[in-house]
Structure formats: structure tokens, C-alpha cells
Design a protein around this motif. Sequence first.
Motif, PDB file in Angstrom:
ATOM      1  N   PRO A  11       0.419  -1.027   0.238  1.00  0.00           N
ATOM      2  CA  PRO A  11       0.268  -0.207  -0.028  1.00  0.00           C
ATOM      3  C   PRO A  11       0.877   1.308  -0.376  1.00  0.00           C
ATOM      4  CG  PRO A  11       0.062  -1.223   2.078  1.00  0.00           C
ATOM      5  CD  PRO A  11       0.465  -2.738   1.329  1.00  0.00           C
ATOM      6  N   PHE A  12       0.284   1.926  -0.806  1.00  0.00           N
ATOM      7  CA  PHE A  12       1.070   3.708  -0.927  1.00  0.00           C
ATOM      8  C   PHE A  12       1.187   4.572   0.688  1.00  0.00           C
ATOM      9  CE2 PHE A  12      -0.099   3.350  -5.019  1.00  0.00           C
ATOM     10  CZ  PHE A  12       0.595   3.051  -5.528  1.00  0.00           C
ATOM     11  N   ASP A  13       1.967   5.019   0.799  1.00  0.00           N
ATOM     12  CA  ASP A  13       1.604   6.066   2.449  1.00  0.00           C
ATOM     13  C   ASP A  13       2.102   7.102   1.705  1.00  0.00           C
ATOM     14  OD1 ASP A  13       2.200   7.647   5.031  1.00  0.00           O
ATOM     15  OD2 ASP A  13       2.656   5.933   5.658  1.00  0.00           O
ATOM     16  N   LEU A  14       1.957   8.206   1.681  1.00  0.00           N
ATOM     17  CA  LEU A  14       2.006   9.112   1.077  1.00  0.00           C
ATOM     18  C   LEU A  14       3.168  10.675   2.117  1.00  0.00           C
ATOM     19  CD1 LEU A  14      -0.732  10.885  -1.591  1.00  0.00           C
ATOM     20  CD2 LEU A  14       1.851   9.984  -1.781  1.00  0.00           C
ATOM     21  N   ASP A  15       2.524  10.396   3.424  1.00  0.00           N
ATOM     22  CA  ASP A  15       3.294  10.981   4.310  1.00  0.00           C
ATOM     23  C   ASP A  15       5.181  10.325   4.939  1.00  0.00           C
ATOM     24  OD1 ASP A  15       1.451  12.056   4.793  1.00  0.00           O
ATOM     25  OD2 ASP A  15      -0.027  10.890   6.450  1.00  0.00           O
ATOM     26  N   ALA A  17       7.608   7.152   3.646  1.00  0.00           N
ATOM     27  CA  ALA A  17       8.168   5.717   2.466  1.00  0.00           C
ATOM     28  C   ALA A  17       7.703   4.367   3.019  1.00  0.00           C
ATOM     29  CB  ALA A  17       9.365   5.580   2.051  1.00  0.00           C
ATOM     30  N   PRO A  18       6.772   3.409   2.772  1.00  0.00           N
ATOM     31  CA  PRO A  18       7.177   1.674   3.914  1.00  0.00           C
ATOM     32  C   PRO A  18       8.054   1.380   3.490  1.00  0.00           C
ATOM     33  CG  PRO A  18       4.599   2.415   2.023  1.00  0.00           C
ATOM     34  CD  PRO A  18       6.118   3.623   1.885  1.00  0.00           C
ATOM     35  N   ALA A  19       8.638   0.294   4.394  1.00  0.00           N
ATOM     36  CA  ALA A  19       9.855  -0.322   4.411  1.00  0.00           C
ATOM     37  C   ALA A  19       9.494  -1.229   3.254  1.00  0.00           C
ATOM     38  CB  ALA A  19       9.584  -1.761   5.501  1.00  0.00           C
ATOM     39  N   HIS A  20       8.528  -1.926   2.307  1.00  0.00           N
ATOM     40  CA  HIS A  20       8.472  -2.350   1.623  1.00  0.00           C
ATOM     41  C   HIS A  20       8.868  -1.566   0.248  1.00  0.00           C
ATOM     42  CE1 HIS A  20       4.787  -0.620  -0.236  1.00  0.00           C
ATOM     43  NE2 HIS A  20       3.976  -0.917   0.526  1.00  0.00           N
ATOM     44  N   ALA A  21       8.528  -0.049  -0.113  1.00  0.00           N
ATOM     45  CA  ALA A  21       8.790   0.643  -1.234  1.00  0.00           C
ATOM     46  C   ALA A  21      10.782   0.553  -0.768  1.00  0.00           C
ATOM     47  CB  ALA A  21       8.106   2.162  -1.087  1.00  0.00           C
ATOM     48  N   LEU A  22      10.903   1.019   0.326  1.00  0.00           N
ATOM     49  CA  LEU A  22      12.576   1.114   0.581  1.00  0.00           C
ATOM     50  C   LEU A  22      13.159  -0.354   0.203  1.00  0.00           C
ATOM     51  CD1 LEU A  22      12.214   3.577   4.297  1.00  0.00           C
ATOM     52  CD2 LEU A  22      12.155   3.984   1.408  1.00  0.00           C
ATOM     53  N   VAL A  23      12.579  -1.470   0.397  1.00  0.00           N
ATOM     54  CA  VAL A  23      13.399  -2.418   0.076  1.00  0.00           C
ATOM     55  C   VAL A  23      13.203  -2.733  -1.034  1.00  0.00           C
ATOM     56  CG1 VAL A  23      13.167  -5.076   0.301  1.00  0.00           C
ATOM     57  CG2 VAL A  23      13.278  -3.582   2.519  1.00  0.00           C
ATOM     58  N   ALA A  24      12.311  -2.613  -1.961  1.00  0.00           N
ATOM     59  CA  ALA A  24      12.442  -2.710  -3.145  1.00  0.00           C
ATOM     60  C   ALA A  24      13.332  -1.666  -4.278  1.00  0.00           C
ATOM     61  CB  ALA A  24      10.273  -2.502  -3.585  1.00  0.00           C
ATOM     62  N   ARG A  25      13.150  -0.460  -3.363  1.00  0.00           N
ATOM     63  CA  ARG A  25      13.926   0.645  -4.078  1.00  0.00           C
ATOM     64  C   ARG A  25      15.832   0.320  -4.015  1.00  0.00           C
ATOM     65  NH1 ARG A  25      10.959   5.540  -2.580  1.00  0.00           N
ATOM     66  NH2 ARG A  25       8.960   5.388  -3.448  1.00  0.00           N
ATOM     67  N   GLU A  26      16.298  -0.596  -2.894  1.00  0.00           N
ATOM     68  CA  GLU A  26      17.309  -1.219  -2.419  1.00  0.00           C
ATOM     69  C   GLU A  26      17.472  -2.162  -3.473  1.00  0.00           C
ATOM     70  OE1 GLU A  26      20.151  -2.222   0.880  1.00  0.00           O
ATOM     71  OE2 GLU A  26      18.229  -1.480   1.387  1.00  0.00           O
ATOM     72  N   VAL A  27      16.704  -2.736  -3.606  1.00  0.00           N
ATOM     73  CA  VAL A  27      16.957  -3.996  -4.578  1.00  0.00           C
ATOM     74  C   VAL A  27      17.787  -3.109  -6.006  1.00  0.00           C
ATOM     75  CG1 VAL A  27      16.221  -6.202  -5.932  1.00  0.00           C
ATOM     76  CG2 VAL A  27      15.682  -5.818  -3.316  1.00  0.00           C
ATOM     77  N   ILE A  28      16.579  -2.828  -6.545  1.00  0.00           N
ATOM     78  CA  ILE A  28      16.919  -1.733  -7.677  1.00  0.00           C
ATOM     79  C   ILE A  28      18.502  -0.830  -8.308  1.00  0.00           C
ATOM     80  CG2 ILE A  28      15.824  -0.175  -9.858  1.00  0.00           C
ATOM     81  CD1 ILE A  28      14.589  -3.227  -9.348  1.00  0.00           C
ATOM     82  N   GLU A  29      18.116  -0.274  -6.445  1.00  0.00           N
ATOM     83  CA  GLU A  29      19.342   0.579  -7.294  1.00  0.00           C
ATOM     84  C   GLU A  29      21.065  -0.203  -6.846  1.00  0.00           C
ATOM     85  OE1 GLU A  29      18.040   4.710  -5.602  1.00  0.00           O
ATOM     86  OE2 GLU A  29      18.243   3.291  -3.836  1.00  0.00           O
ATOM     87  N   THR A  30      21.268  -1.574  -6.039  1.00  0.00           N
ATOM     88  CA  THR A  30      22.314  -1.900  -5.857  1.00  0.00           C
ATOM     89  C   THR A  30      22.450  -3.376  -6.924  1.00  0.00           C
ATOM     90  OG1 THR A  30      20.789  -3.686  -4.035  1.00  0.00           O
ATOM     91  CG2 THR A  30      22.239  -1.127  -3.575  1.00  0.00           C
ATOM     92  N   ALA A  31      21.490  -3.265  -8.076  1.00  0.00           N
ATOM     93  CA  ALA A  31      21.604  -4.032  -9.005  1.00  0.00           C
ATOM     94  C   ALA A  31      21.801  -4.516  -9.988  1.00  0.00           C
ATOM     95  CB  ALA A  31      19.663  -5.249  -9.227  1.00  0.00           C
ATOM     96  N   GLY A  32      23.231  -3.197  -9.962  1.00  0.00           N
ATOM     97  CA  GLY A  32      24.265  -3.018 -10.733  1.00  0.00           C
ATOM     98  C   GLY A  32      23.176  -2.664 -12.560  1.00  0.00           C
ATOM     99  N   LEU A  33      22.120  -2.014 -12.306  1.00  0.00           N
ATOM    100  CA  LEU A  33      21.095  -1.951 -13.207  1.00  0.00           C
ATOM    101  C   LEU A  33      21.548  -0.108 -13.964  1.00  0.00           C
ATOM    102  CD1 LEU A  33      17.834  -3.266 -12.091  1.00  0.00           C
ATOM    103  CD2 LEU A  33      19.861  -4.727 -14.101  1.00  0.00           C
ATOM    104  N   PHE A  41       5.704   7.283  -7.328  1.00  0.00           N
ATOM    105  CA  PHE A  41       4.665   6.933  -7.914  1.00  0.00           C
ATOM    106  C   PHE A  41       5.253   5.683  -8.734  1.00  0.00           C
ATOM    107  CE2 PHE A  41       3.006  10.722  -6.533  1.00  0.00           C
ATOM    108  CZ  PHE A  41       2.148  10.390  -5.676  1.00  0.00           C
ATOM    109  N   GLY A  42       6.274   5.221  -8.575  1.00  0.00           N
ATOM    110  CA  GLY A  42       6.792   4.909 -10.041  1.00  0.00           C
ATOM    111  C   GLY A  42       8.701   4.086  -9.861  1.00  0.00           C
TER     112      GLY A  42
END
Length: 91
Positions: A11-15, A17-33, A41-42
Motif C-alpha cells: 500500500p501507498f503512504d504519502l507521508d 515511504a513504507p518498508a516495502h517501498a524502501l526495500v524494493a528501491r534498494e534492490v533495484i539501486e544495488t542490482a547493477g542496472l 509513484f513508480g
Amino acid sequence: MRLRVEFTTEPFDLDEAPAHALVAREVIETAGLDAVDVGPFGNTAEGGADRVLTAVDALLRKALEVGATRVSLQVNVIDGANGDATAEGGR
């Protein structure tokens, strides 16, 4: 083959960033992409098929483990195995 992944977690939380959003972003940022773009929002990233698919697997597993109730994603081929660019942006 080169791929582009676009994803959001809920779920979104505009106030805050939820843990799931932070984890997903960390995975992408550290994946060598390449061409990583994260936002509230995306998120998008590009790279070789093996790296993108490995990152998507980790993203799904980790985001769901920490509370995501929905992960929306789209994966597009942006050029083929022979290096020919598609009409999807020609990268």
C-alpha cells in the motif's frame, strides 16, 4: 537481450515511504542496472536480461516479506539478443 522493468509497491503512504517501498528501491539501486529512476509513484530500471530478472525476483520476494500487499510490474524487451533496437525507444 536488454530489458526495462517498471514497478510500484502497495500500500501507498504519502507521508512516509513504507518498508516495502524502501526495500524494493534498494534492490533495484544495488542490482547493477542502468538508467535507474526511483520515485514515489513508480520506478524504472534497464539492464541485461539476467540482471533484470534476478533483480525482479529479489524485489518481489523482499517487498512481500516486509509488508507489500501488491506489486505491479511490467517488463519490456528494449532490444533483442542480436543487439537490434526495437521500436520501444531504440536503446
